[in-house]
Design an enzyme around this catalytic site. Sequence first.
Site, PDB file in Angstrom:
ATOM      1  N   LYS A 125       9.024   0.850   6.935  1.00  0.00           N
ATOM      2  CA  LYS A 125       7.765   1.317   6.338  1.00  0.00           C
ATOM      3  C   LYS A 125       7.622   0.781   4.928  1.00  0.00           C
ATOM      4  O   LYS A 125       8.582   0.783   4.151  1.00  0.00           O
ATOM      5  CB  LYS A 125       7.754   2.853   6.344  1.00  0.00           C
ATOM      6  CG  LYS A 125       6.447   3.499   5.901  1.00  0.00           C
ATOM      7  CD  LYS A 125       6.561   5.017   6.022  1.00  0.00           C
ATOM      8  CE  LYS A 125       5.271   5.725   5.582  1.00  0.00           C
ATOM      9  NZ  LYS A 125       5.409   7.198   5.702  1.00  0.00           N
TER      10      LYS A 125
ATOM     11  N   SER B 192       1.508   9.559   7.757  1.00  0.00           N
ATOM     12  CA  SER B 192       1.157   8.295   7.116  1.00  0.00           C
ATOM     13  C   SER B 192       1.848   7.095   7.739  1.00  0.00           C
ATOM     14  O   SER B 192       1.480   5.956   7.497  1.00  0.00           O
ATOM     15  CB  SER B 192       1.539   8.365   5.637  1.00  0.00           C
ATOM     16  OG  SER B 192       2.950   8.515   5.486  1.00  0.00           O
TER      17      SER B 192
ATOM     18  N   SER C  54       4.991  12.922   8.448  1.00  0.00           N
ATOM     19  CA  SER C  54       4.566  11.534   8.601  1.00  0.00           C
ATOM     20  C   SER C  54       5.455  10.677   9.486  1.00  0.00           C
ATOM     21  O   SER C  54       5.145   9.514   9.725  1.00  0.00           O
ATOM     22  CB  SER C  54       4.452  10.871   7.220  1.00  0.00           C
ATOM     23  OG  SER C  54       3.401  11.442   6.483  1.00  0.00           O
TER      24      SER C  54
END
Length: 506
Positions: free
Chosen positions: A82, A157, A181
Amino acid sequence: MSHDDIIRRSAAAQAAALGTGEISSEELTRAHLDRIAAVDGELNAFLHVNEDEALTTSRDVDARRAAGDQLHPLAGVPIAVKDVVVTEGQPTTAGSRILEGWIPPYDATLVTRLRAAGLPILGKTNLDEFAMGSSTENSAFGPTRNPWDTGRIPGGSGGGSAAAVGSYEAPLAIGTDTGGSIRQPGAVTGTVGVKPTYGSVSRYGLIAMASSLDQAGPVTRTVEDAALLHELIAGHDPLDSTSLPDPVGAYAEAARSRDVRGLRIGVIEELEGEGFAPEVRARFTESLDHLERAGAEIVRVSCPNFRYALGAYYLIMPSEASSNLAKFDGMRFGLRVVPEDSPTAESVMKATRGAGFGDEVKRRILLGTYALSAGYFDAYYGSAQKVRTLVQRDFTAAFDSVDVLASPTSPTVAFRLGEKVDDPMAMYLNDIATIPANLAGTPGISVPSGLAEDGLPAGIQFLAPIRADERLYRVGGALEALLEDAWGGPLLAKAPELATIAQGAK
């Protein structure tokens, strides 16, 4: 053996194929890079693809394996990271224009561990800007699309990591979980997401949104894969002042045990009724029925203060974010916007933050700054911290009578792109089931629970006491095996859109 076959295997199966010489790491890495090239134009799961370094790492692993070196079990298996985790020599943007083009001079601790173990890093995945969102629509570089239905969101997210794993672009990925997330994207993409105990995986090198809530963890297609990755990235780190000194648990062994006889599973009454879609509740109930038939005991548990967790979170999180994001001022690194007509430090800062931050980030900075202001600190931030203590006490009381807690991961399946982007409150409600774990620091896992009537995946969440992450893998691995027996294979095999995307990759 076709590339399509090998990339659809679990990370554990890919590692086994590397060990027997069935395939080389270079071939495996190239297969995933080819998959990214074929489908990511439609999905936008990656912000940066690290082809040269990934192939170099894979060749090094192949050479070491040929020389008889002792390697990590996952050596040579590719991974995505990420883009809120800093990576030396690779861009790290946190999904924001304010960091566009920034190349970090160091690695996050978990990236150091990935590199040392020989996992080729395929690239950096998309996210809501500074991890602020539940749909990956707030990224400054465009939304990520759900591989089950590209007209829908992949969660947030960390939608980029979940979409990459769910679409076979990567067998493993790293996510971060501040209010759900990792787990919520897992639920809506049919993947497995784990939020470890707070402090068990180093936060050094994570671009912080809310320091007391953020936690990195695995994003995978199977519970065993999550356990293997968790064992790799966990462990004490002297560079992180909140890092726990605990030894790394036997997570993979727990995932493989598949024994839930005598396990007491508490169903959280406050997280299964109004607001949860009927088909999500139905898959949740079916999952519990499978576990009960396998020998688990299902107990109803009340956590009355969970109903206040969402409100407390959306005061604590923006308050910490307001403080953490103050460093992005146009003076030290990242974007700098210099206005005309005798610019001052104040005008440069104002112009830079105005141009560099998106609407959701600005909204949370304003809310957090207000909550921390002198006249309102006790009424808002102080009160929210008191609620946080009450949530922690609810967990303590619940775990006195059960081993793990269960709820649906997300109230609904994936909604359509743009459906909630103009309604912040509706967006925030997606985190209602996942937020309590972040407030308390407890670990959680989301496992696919089945398909809704429209053919989209739903997820079931299990929560365990602090430092008892092994319990998540025990119950998650057991449920995964039970459901796959009932379905006749993994849930991802039932995704019609994936079959269409796969044709485009050939």
